[in-house]
Design a protein around this motif. Sequence first.
Motif, PDB file in Angstrom:
ATOM      1  N   ALA A 225       0.767  -1.238   0.158  1.00 15.97           N
ATOM      2  CA  ALA A 225       0.014   0.140  -0.024  1.00 15.97           C
ATOM      3  C   ALA A 225       0.757   1.399   0.090  1.00 15.97           C
ATOM      4  CB  ALA A 225      -1.029  -0.036   1.291  1.00 15.97           C
ATOM      5  N   GLU A 226       1.951   1.058   0.496  1.00 16.29           N
ATOM      6  CA  GLU A 226       3.169   2.478   0.549  1.00 16.29           C
ATOM      7  C   GLU A 226       3.654   2.702  -0.873  1.00 16.29           C
ATOM      8  OE1 GLU A 226       5.811   1.548   3.623  1.00 16.29           O
ATOM      9  OE2 GLU A 226       4.189   1.658   5.374  1.00 16.29           O
ATOM     10  N   GLY A 227       3.685   1.520  -1.402  1.00 20.05           N
ATOM     11  CA  GLY A 227       4.093   1.843  -2.958  1.00 20.05           C
ATOM     12  C   GLY A 227       5.433   2.362  -3.216  1.00 20.05           C
ATOM     13  N   GLU A 228       6.321   1.912  -2.208  1.00 19.29           N
ATOM     14  CA  GLU A 228       7.762   2.538  -2.461  1.00 19.29           C
ATOM     15  C   GLU A 228       8.885   1.397  -2.694  1.00 19.29           C
ATOM     16  OE1 GLU A 228       8.597   5.036   0.779  1.00 19.29           O
ATOM     17  OE2 GLU A 228       7.038   6.804   0.279  1.00 19.29           O
ATOM     18  N   ILE A 229       8.333   0.044  -2.260  1.00 16.40           N
ATOM     19  CA  ILE A 229       9.181  -0.829  -2.314  1.00 16.40           C
ATOM     20  C   ILE A 229       9.185  -2.012  -3.400  1.00 16.40           C
ATOM     21  CG2 ILE A 229      10.361  -2.846  -0.783  1.00 16.40           C
ATOM     22  CD1 ILE A 229       9.479  -1.220   1.540  1.00 16.40           C
ATOM     23  N   ALA A 230       9.930  -2.353  -3.978  1.00 15.66           N
ATOM     24  CA  ALA A 230       9.844  -3.335  -5.012  1.00 15.66           C
ATOM     25  C   ALA A 230       9.133  -4.753  -4.578  1.00 15.66           C
ATOM     26  CB  ALA A 230      10.891  -3.852  -5.801  1.00 15.66           C
ATOM     27  N   ILE A 231       8.187  -5.410  -5.144  1.00 14.28           N
ATOM     28  CA  ILE A 231       7.406  -6.432  -4.943  1.00 14.28           C
ATOM     29  C   ILE A 231       8.359  -7.685  -4.086  1.00 14.28           C
ATOM     30  CG2 ILE A 231       5.799  -8.134  -5.496  1.00 14.28           C
ATOM     31  CD1 ILE A 231       4.356  -6.194  -7.310  1.00 14.28           C
ATOM     32  N   ALA A 232       9.406  -8.046  -5.212  1.00 15.92           N
ATOM     33  CA  ALA A 232      10.359  -9.111  -4.784  1.00 15.92           C
ATOM     34  C   ALA A 232      11.123  -8.576  -3.371  1.00 15.92           C
ATOM     35  CB  ALA A 232      11.341  -8.922  -5.797  1.00 15.92           C
TER      36      ALA A 232
END
Length: 265
Positions: A225-232
Amino acid sequence: MRGSVISSVRNPGSQTFLAKEHAVGIVLAPARKLRASLGSDRITEYDAPIGCIAVNPAGVDSSLAWSETRKNLVVAIPPQILSELALQEFDLANVELEPPPFGTVDLIALGIAQRISVELTGKATPNELYLDSLVTLFSTHLLRTYANNMRQIPSPRGGLSAKSARRVEEYLREHFTEKVHVAELAAVAGISPNHFIVRFAKTFGMPPHRYLINLRLDLAEKLLAEGEIAIAEIAYMAGFSDQSHLATTMKRYRGRTPTELRYMR
């Protein structure tokens, strides 16, 4: 600190007060012909030897008069602090203190009180951490000796005790991103691994593995939700082996993939 302490030497006099906290007095030097009341107008006269204890529960009015110089130590404990200690150490709620008769000697309480008094009156600045540990020790003794009407918090039938459940939950929340074994959790709960899974499920409504997955998915969803970190990277941070493992698990238990969740927000 979990309470406050006062070591005092007082000239002849009298006092009346309504305790806002649980107040416990320990006589450190013999005192004769004390006149006291607790929760009523009835006055009791008695001699107080060293170690004599007076327990004044919070909300109860009292009076005391003394004709000689007296030396004592008073430990005051907020009701909330004592209740938290009872819950933490004994799984007990609705704690009430039952004052002993005037003139009762408590040698265990005296020993702790003397150590507190030495720390307060010594030349060095009192060590707050040491005093806090002594007050906690004193409070534990108070619960063991003078508490009544204590109701043990029930656990689900066949489940973990409230204390064990709290310890296991705290352990899982601290280690859920790591590889956690049933034997570890059983040791935290203080029961055998053979019985742990069933008792855990009866307490939390799901097996330990599912509970662990929920904690990991909750963290992954928060990071997505924060959208700043890559999914991996999120997969690794939340305790999954890789991005594919996170995606498969989230789809199975939450009904959507990490990519879908990220773009939905």
